[in-house]
Design a protein around this motif. Structure first.
Motif, PDB file in Angstrom:
ATOM      1  N   GLU A 174       0.865  -1.407  -0.034  1.00 35.61           N
ATOM      2  CA  GLU A 174       0.019  -0.060   0.025  1.00 35.61           C
ATOM      3  C   GLU A 174       0.808   1.308  -0.087  1.00 35.61           C
ATOM      4  N   LEU A 175       2.126   1.282   0.660  1.00 36.97           N
ATOM      5  CA  LEU A 175       2.998   2.396   0.696  1.00 36.97           C
ATOM      6  C   LEU A 175       3.473   2.534  -0.877  1.00 36.97           C
ATOM      7  N   TRP A 176       4.065   1.503  -1.466  1.00 29.92           N
ATOM      8  CA  TRP A 176       4.589   1.807  -2.752  1.00 29.92           C
ATOM      9  C   TRP A 176       3.803   1.987  -3.925  1.00 29.92           C
ATOM     10  N   HIS A 177       2.635   0.978  -4.004  1.00 35.57           N
ATOM     11  CA  HIS A 177       1.678   1.327  -5.327  1.00 35.57           C
ATOM     12  C   HIS A 177       0.203   1.023  -4.805  1.00 35.57           C
ATOM     13  N   ARG A 178      -0.265   1.157  -3.689  1.00 40.65           N
ATOM     14  CA  ARG A 178      -1.401   1.163  -3.297  1.00 40.65           C
ATOM     15  C   ARG A 178      -2.073  -0.432  -3.671  1.00 40.65           C
ATOM     16  N   ALA A 179      -1.102  -1.281  -3.241  1.00 38.23           N
ATOM     17  CA  ALA A 179      -1.248  -2.775  -3.329  1.00 38.23           C
ATOM     18  C   ALA A 179      -1.557  -3.471  -2.089  1.00 38.23           C
ATOM     19  N   PHE A 180      -2.776  -3.520  -1.564  1.00 35.99           N
ATOM     20  CA  PHE A 180      -2.826  -4.473  -0.453  1.00 35.99           C
ATOM     21  C   PHE A 180      -2.611  -5.920  -0.648  1.00 35.99           C
ATOM     22  N   THR A 181      -2.910  -6.390  -1.752  1.00 36.62           N
ATOM     23  CA  THR A 181      -2.120  -7.490  -2.376  1.00 36.62           C
ATOM     24  C   THR A 181      -1.813  -7.299  -3.796  1.00 36.62           C
ATOM     25  N   VAL A 182      -0.976  -8.139  -4.332  1.00 31.95           N
ATOM     26  CA  VAL A 182      -0.250  -7.994  -5.710  1.00 31.95           C
ATOM     27  C   VAL A 182      -0.472  -9.136  -6.585  1.00 31.95           C
ATOM     28  N   CYS A 183      -0.771  -9.091  -7.685  1.00 30.23           N
ATOM     29  CA  CYS A 183      -0.874 -10.214  -8.662  1.00 30.23           C
ATOM     30  C   CYS A 183      -0.075  -9.612 -10.015  1.00 30.23           C
ATOM     31  N   PRO A 184       0.003 -10.690 -10.877  1.00 31.75           N
ATOM     32  CA  PRO A 184       0.445 -10.194 -12.338  1.00 31.75           C
ATOM     33  C   PRO A 184      -0.847  -9.787 -13.212  1.00 31.75           C
ATOM     34  N   ASP A 185      -0.573  -8.871 -14.164  1.00 34.62           N
ATOM     35  CA  ASP A 185      -1.695  -8.580 -15.028  1.00 34.62           C
ATOM     36  C   ASP A 185      -2.015  -9.976 -15.966  1.00 34.62           C
ATOM     37  N   THR A 186      -2.337 -10.967 -15.369  1.00 34.28           N
ATOM     38  CA  THR A 186      -2.502 -12.236 -16.055  1.00 34.28           C
ATOM     39  C   THR A 186      -2.912 -12.417 -17.442  1.00 34.28           C
ATOM     40  N   PRO A 187      -4.004 -11.612 -17.875  1.00 40.42           N
ATOM     41  CA  PRO A 187      -4.322 -11.808 -19.397  1.00 40.42           C
ATOM     42  C   PRO A 187      -3.244 -11.374 -20.173  1.00 40.42           C
ATOM     43  N   ARG A 188      -2.128 -10.455 -19.912  1.00 42.22           N
ATOM     44  CA  ARG A 188      -1.344  -9.840 -20.645  1.00 42.22           C
ATOM     45  C   ARG A 188       0.198 -10.238 -20.472  1.00 42.22           C
ATOM     46  N   THR A 189       0.292 -10.788 -19.527  1.00 44.28           N
ATOM     47  CA  THR A 189       1.837 -11.333 -18.936  1.00 44.28           C
ATOM     48  C   THR A 189       2.454 -12.397 -19.868  1.00 44.28           C
ATOM     49  N   LYS A 190       3.762 -12.458 -19.733  1.00 43.24           N
ATOM     50  CA  LYS A 190       4.391 -13.656 -20.672  1.00 43.24           C
ATOM     51  C   LYS A 190       5.173 -14.420 -19.919  1.00 43.24           C
ATOM     52  N   PRO A 437       0.127  -2.552 -18.263  1.00 38.59           N
ATOM     53  CA  PRO A 437      -0.284  -3.578 -18.854  1.00 38.59           C
ATOM     54  C   PRO A 437       0.945  -4.581 -18.778  1.00 38.59           C
ATOM     55  N   GLY A 438       0.525  -5.969 -18.581  1.00 37.43           N
ATOM     56  CA  GLY A 438       1.552  -6.981 -18.307  1.00 37.43           C
ATOM     57  C   GLY A 438       2.300  -7.287 -17.367  1.00 37.43           C
ATOM     58  N   GLY A 439       2.245  -6.149 -16.358  1.00 36.64           N
ATOM     59  CA  GLY A 439       3.287  -6.127 -15.359  1.00 36.64           C
ATOM     60  C   GLY A 439       2.579  -6.690 -13.875  1.00 36.64           C
ATOM     61  N   THR A 440       3.300  -6.181 -12.895  1.00 36.42           N
ATOM     62  CA  THR A 440       3.160  -6.533 -11.535  1.00 36.42           C
ATOM     63  C   THR A 440       2.168  -5.353 -11.221  1.00 36.42           C
ATOM     64  N   LEU A 441       0.897  -5.632 -10.678  1.00 32.18           N
ATOM     65  CA  LEU A 441      -0.509  -4.792 -10.243  1.00 32.18           C
ATOM     66  C   LEU A 441      -0.583  -5.171  -8.976  1.00 32.18           C
ATOM     67  N   GLY A 591     -14.875  -4.134 -10.062  1.00 33.94           N
ATOM     68  CA  GLY A 591     -13.684  -3.303  -9.827  1.00 33.94           C
ATOM     69  C   GLY A 591     -12.521  -4.286  -9.770  1.00 33.94           C
ATOM     70  N   THR A 592     -11.530  -3.874  -8.912  1.00 32.63           N
ATOM     71  CA  THR A 592     -10.261  -4.631  -8.967  1.00 32.63           C
ATOM     72  C   THR A 592     -10.191  -4.929  -7.276  1.00 32.63           C
ATOM     73  N   LYS A 593     -10.152  -6.129  -7.145  1.00 36.06           N
ATOM     74  CA  LYS A 593     -10.003  -6.613  -5.480  1.00 36.06           C
ATOM     75  C   LYS A 593      -9.385  -7.954  -5.363  1.00 36.06           C
ATOM     76  N   TYR A 594      -8.215  -8.072  -4.644  1.00 30.45           N
ATOM     77  CA  TYR A 594      -7.649  -9.197  -4.100  1.00 30.45           C
ATOM     78  C   TYR A 594      -7.251 -10.006  -5.117  1.00 30.45           C
ATOM     79  N   VAL A 595      -6.203 -10.638  -4.892  1.00 30.54           N
ATOM     80  CA  VAL A 595      -6.028 -11.901  -5.633  1.00 30.54           C
ATOM     81  C   VAL A 595      -6.135 -11.778  -7.172  1.00 30.54           C
ATOM     82  N   GLU A 596      -7.077 -12.447  -7.967  1.00 28.83           N
ATOM     83  CA  GLU A 596      -7.344 -12.236  -9.460  1.00 28.83           C
ATOM     84  C   GLU A 596      -8.673 -11.663  -9.786  1.00 28.83           C
ATOM     85  N   GLN A 597      -9.392 -11.012  -8.676  1.00 30.51           N
ATOM     86  CA  GLN A 597     -10.514 -10.422  -9.067  1.00 30.51           C
ATOM     87  C   GLN A 597     -10.553  -8.944 -10.084  1.00 30.51           C
ATOM     88  N   PHE A 598     -10.178  -9.019 -11.295  1.00 29.37           N
ATOM     89  CA  PHE A 598     -10.434  -7.965 -11.975  1.00 29.37           C
ATOM     90  C   PHE A 598     -11.467  -8.033 -13.064  1.00 29.37           C
TER      91      PHE A 598
END
Length: 916
Positions: A174-190, A437-441, A591-598
């Motif tokens: 949350e300090l560094w990029h408003r990320a209570f949890t973090v996941c990949p941008d799974t539909p676009r990552t490689k 897009p594609g990165g760490t979200l 919206g966006t919420k936890y784990v992979e709920q995009f």
């Protein structure tokens, strides 16, 4: 006698609802009901194209029918008749009426209010504990409004959520990029490097669905780095068996490869210069060199060959190098240092100095992974980053960086959590892959406000970074006297002061103080009334026998109860609430919420009674309203509901469905008003559909911009940067906190203060943990040659469904659910065969379980899946499956600066019996 042709067909209907038994939800389903009896849970295909998994649910939801009709349910209020409490004491529960139960509770609460809401130590006399990730709020109706109306309530006593969860990620994210949890941008990552993130078990149907599509549709490669081969490792392209708790060494070495074994042009130089603090100049005392007039950090402008404020237009800031400059340095507590012709270097230069020694060869000796493997993974990460690539999202061109790094539980909490969260975020910045897009979200915010979306909470603060709601550490405002028993605001500046902050404090300190208080802290006290719901800390916390002994001393415990369990064994009153498909509630979705709920949608979903409640179970909102009425807080309770404590504010700019403050409202009236307000919120006040409409349709959503998935464009638009790599604020805050604690005579938090560094200081964290356990509890290192870990079970995690036979049958098909997983070579050396009964002992105590031999685990590692060892819970008490929780101590020396620790302990093993 009726013939088959004359038999009347059952009346069938399908009732919409939601599943939020774990943080991977909410997911949408329908209940098939035949002649008033729930017979099946089915996907809600009305949500196709709305829900990320098109209305499908995971195995936990399919257990809801059996959960509802479980013959072991508690179906009437009960009270304890045996005043003695203990594991071996029979509570003597007897059925009572709802009136008697509620009057009994109200009498205790009214006595508390008459005595004062705070006790002599300044702690709330009422405490409450809820299950992980905030999921119980989706089932406890208006109870949050009651807590708000009541006043101070201590949420200190955790059951494993927070401190045992992805805790450090919550705070640093949350300090560094408003990320209570973090996941990949799974539909676009490689390319994904997963350090123990068990997404295939913890990601729910959305996570599993998204990753399966990514493997098939875009050929994503996932490298799973972890000591044992998890379900996720089995679905990955590669498994790297790392020594437990040495992930920081692997990640430091990856950074070294990127910085020293590759050309600078392989990094995203423009991102580093203009979107991070990399060019900020660092002065001799370790703080930024600042402009004396504006006090803004300085950068060295290559165009002007001079130091200028970081936000000066038309600059080309130097990324590395040493320079001579004048300026001001702001230290802790308002200290400042004036510099003339000082020798300074960039933050990126400091990073280079810091990472130079962390070669793959060095890391190989720490984490027992070949240097060539570490080097290859780092280079593959760079190879896939596609520096310079772009993509158009809803008409806006954004960077495309299809690489991500994810962290799992015990990697991103406890000692080493700071290093791992920092390294993961830094590596994303090195290639420009943070929140693009594609990165760490990031996914959601819970500590920053407002909590409804990340962008709204990301406001420009000092030095070009996002503002952050630190708990104060200055002399005038530091919270020197803890307000709750885990002292979150006193000890952990990062945990902030939101509704979630108490549960994210060092909750084990609340339990520990019940055994022995801490020097220069208030006298430890017990809560006079303790509520708990959908949680079982006697099973799920550390040192569980001690938790049980502590609970036995709590004077009055109220348990919202499904079945009998190990924690409500110590309760004074049991209250049976409606199950998931019997109760009524509205919750936000999308919206966006936890784990992979995009989602591409946002709105609300209704949970409604598909069948009548069993026995005398009551809707949670009815229970809550009765408590509010009987304790004299009804007016404030209704006021809290009106303000949105039940999930949606009832009054908006052009609508008002507020409840009468003086009246006790029915369950249906409360949720009808909420439904109308939700409709009005979604339509700008043009529609006000009530409860009947929502019962029929189940959910309603509006578009959610996909641009909102990414924080990067918001930062660009508002002139903000990611606070990487140098952590000047953490250094300053930690220095101030140390001074405040020492001024108060507190030195027992000194080890935690050592973590407040501008760049994380590496330690051999596995050895640190082993030394801490043995030095506190005794023993010899050679007696504990194994590391004991745990791993999540999708079937059981968070659902409170350990007593369901169906779930047990499903879980039995996943290796490890029947015992302790062990490497065959290690077992052979000890004369152990598959199925043997073994004793696993830590310096704290021992437990027993059946061994399960598998090649997919390191020889120095044991694994106990899930959290079992039940002795009251029906069905589960007969599993004969053990848990690591009784073996893990609660120790300050295992606690990091954020207040968390890990599910890891050194153990020894011996055979005590043959196979079954």
């Amino acid at each position: 006698m009726e013939t088959a042709s004359s038999t009347k067909s059952p009346a069938v209907k399908r009732v919409a609802g939601y599943c939020y038994q774990c943080v991977a939800g909410p997911d949408l389903f329908k209940v098939r009901v035949e002649d008033g009896v729930a017979t099946a849970i089915e996907p809600n295909f009305d949500a196709e194209g709305v829900h990320p998994a098109d209305g499908r649910v995971c195995v936990k939801a399919f257990g809801l029918v059996q959960k509802t009709y479980n013959p072991n349910r508690v179906l009437t209020p009960m009270k304890r008749t045996n005043p003695k409490k203990g594991r071996d004491e029979n509570p003597g529960f007897v059925p009572i009426s709802w009136d008697e139960a509620l009057d009994l509770i109200a009498a205790k609460l009214n006595t508390v209010r008459a005595s004062g809401l705070l006790d002599a130590s300044g702690y709330p006399r009422v405490a409450a504990s809820f299950g992980g990730g905030g999921t119980p709020t989706a089932y406890m109706g208006t109870f949050p409004a009651f807590l708000s109306a009541w006043g101070p309530v201590d949420l200190s006593f955790g059951s494993g959520q927070g401190v045992k969860c992805t805790h450090s990620e919550h705070l640093y994210g949350e300090l560094w990029h408003r990320a209570f949890t973090v996941c990949p941008d799974t539909p676009r990552t490689k390319y994904i490097v997963s350090f123990g993130s068990n997404i295939e078990a913890s990601g729910g149907v959305c996570g599993v669905w998204r990753h399966a599509e990514a493997r098939v549709e875009q050929g994503v490669k996932r490298v799973q780095v972890e000591p044992h081969l998890s379900v996720t490792g089995g679905c990955s392209a590669e498994w790297v068996p790392i020594k437990p708790k040495t992930d920081p060494a692997f990640m430091h070495a990856m950074i070294h490869v990127m910085l020293f074994e590759n050309a600078r042009t392989r990094l995203d130089i423009d991102f580093l210069k203009h979107m991070t603090a990399s060019p900020y100049l660092v002065a001799p005392n370790g703080y930024y060199l600042r402009d004396p007039d504006t006090r803004k950090p300085l950068v060295w402008d290559l165009k002007r060959t001079a130091a200028v404020p970081f936000d000066t237009p038309d600059t080309d800031p130097a990324l590395e190098g040493c320079f001579t400059a004048d300026g001001l340095e702001l230290g802790a507590d308002g200290e400042y240092f004036e510099h003339t012709a000082a020798s300074v270097s960039t933050a990126f230069g400091k990073l280079l100095e810091h990472e130079r020694e962390f070669t793959p060869e060095w890391a190989a000796n720490v984490c027992d992974v070949p240097a060539d493997t570490i080097r290859r993974v780092a280079n593959e990460y760079l190879d896939h980053a596609q520096i310079g690539a772009t993509i158009e999202i809803e008409g806006r061109t954004l960077p495309l960086r299809p690489v991500a790094i994810t962290l799992g539980k015990t990697v991103n909490n406890g000692w080493g959590g700071y290093d791992c969260c920092w390294a993961r975020t830094l590596m994303a910045c090195l290639v420009g892959a943070l929140d693009v897009p594609g990165g760490t979200l990031g996914t959601a915010v819970r500590l920053n406000r407002p909590a409804n979306d990340r962008q709204s909470s990301a406001k420009l603060g000092a030095d070009g970074f996002m503002d952050y709601p630190w708990n104060p550490t200055d002399k005038d405002n530091w919270v020197s006297r803890p307000q709750i028993r885990n002292a979150n605001r006193t000890l952990v500046p990062l945990v902030a002061n939101s509704a979630w902050s108490a549960a994210l404090g060092p909750t084990h300190l609340a339990w520990m103080q019940q055994v022995q208080g801490f020097d220069h802290f208030p006298e430890p006290t017990q809560p006079e009334v303790w509520f708990f719901y959908r949680t079982n800390p006697v099973i799920s916390f550390w040192d569980t026998p001690q938790v049980a002994k502590t609970l036995a001393r709590f004077p009055f415990v109220v348990a919202f109860t499904y079945t009998r369990d190990e924690t409500n064994h110590f309760a004074d009153v049991l209250l049976p609430d409606c199950t998931d498909i019997e109760g009524l509630q509205l919750m936000r979705i999308g919206g966006t919420k936890y784990v992979e709920q995009f989602w591409d949608q946002q709105g609300f979903a209704l949970r409604q009674p598909a069948v009548a409640p069993q026995g005398e179970a009551r809707d949670f909102t009815w229970i809550t309203t009765e408590l509010a009425r009987r304790t004299g807080v009804l007016k404030n309770y209704n006021k809290a509901i009106n303000k949105g404590a039940a999930g949606v504010p009832l009054k908006g700019a052009n609508y008002d469905f507020s409840l009468d403050l003086e009246q006790a409202h029915s369950v249906e009236a409360i949720w009808d008003a909420s439904c109308r307000a939700a409709s009005a919120e979604l339509t700008g006040g043009t529609e006000e559909h009530g409860l009947d409409w929502w019962r029929e349709h189940g959910f309603r959503t509006i578009d959610y911009p996909r641009l909102q998935w990414y924080l990067y464009p918001h930062l660009v638009d508002n002139g903000m940067r990611f606070e990487m790599p140098y952590q000047e604020r953490i250094l300053r805050v930690g220095t101030e906190l140390g001074r405040r604690l020492h001024e108060a005579g507190i030195d027992w938090w000194d080890r935690q203060l050592g973590e407040y560094r501008a760049l994380p200081e590496f330690h051999d964290f596995s050895q640190l943990i082993k030394d801490a356990v043995i030095s506190n509890l005794g023993g010899h290192e050679e007696d504990f040659p194994f590391w004991l870990l745990t791993s999540r079970s999708m079937q059981y995690a968070w659902g409170g469904n350990v007593s369901l036979q169906m779930v047990r049958e499903v879980a039995a098909n996943v290796a490890g659910h029947r015992g302790v997983i062990m490497n065959p070579a290690s077992a052979r050396r000890l004369g152990i065969e598959d199925g043997d009964l073994i004793e696993v002992r830590s310096p704290l105590r021992e437990t027993r379980g059946r061994v399960v031999l598998r090649q997919g685990i390191r020889p120095d590692t044991l694994l106990m899946i899930g959290q079992f060892d039940h002795w009251i819970t029906p069905t589960a008490k007969d599993f004969g499956v053990t848990s690591m929780n009784s073996l893990v101590p609660m120790l300050l020396d295992l606690t990091d600066a954020t207040g968390s620790a890990g599910d890891i302990v050194p153990v020894g093993v011996k055979r005590v019996g043959g196979g079954q």
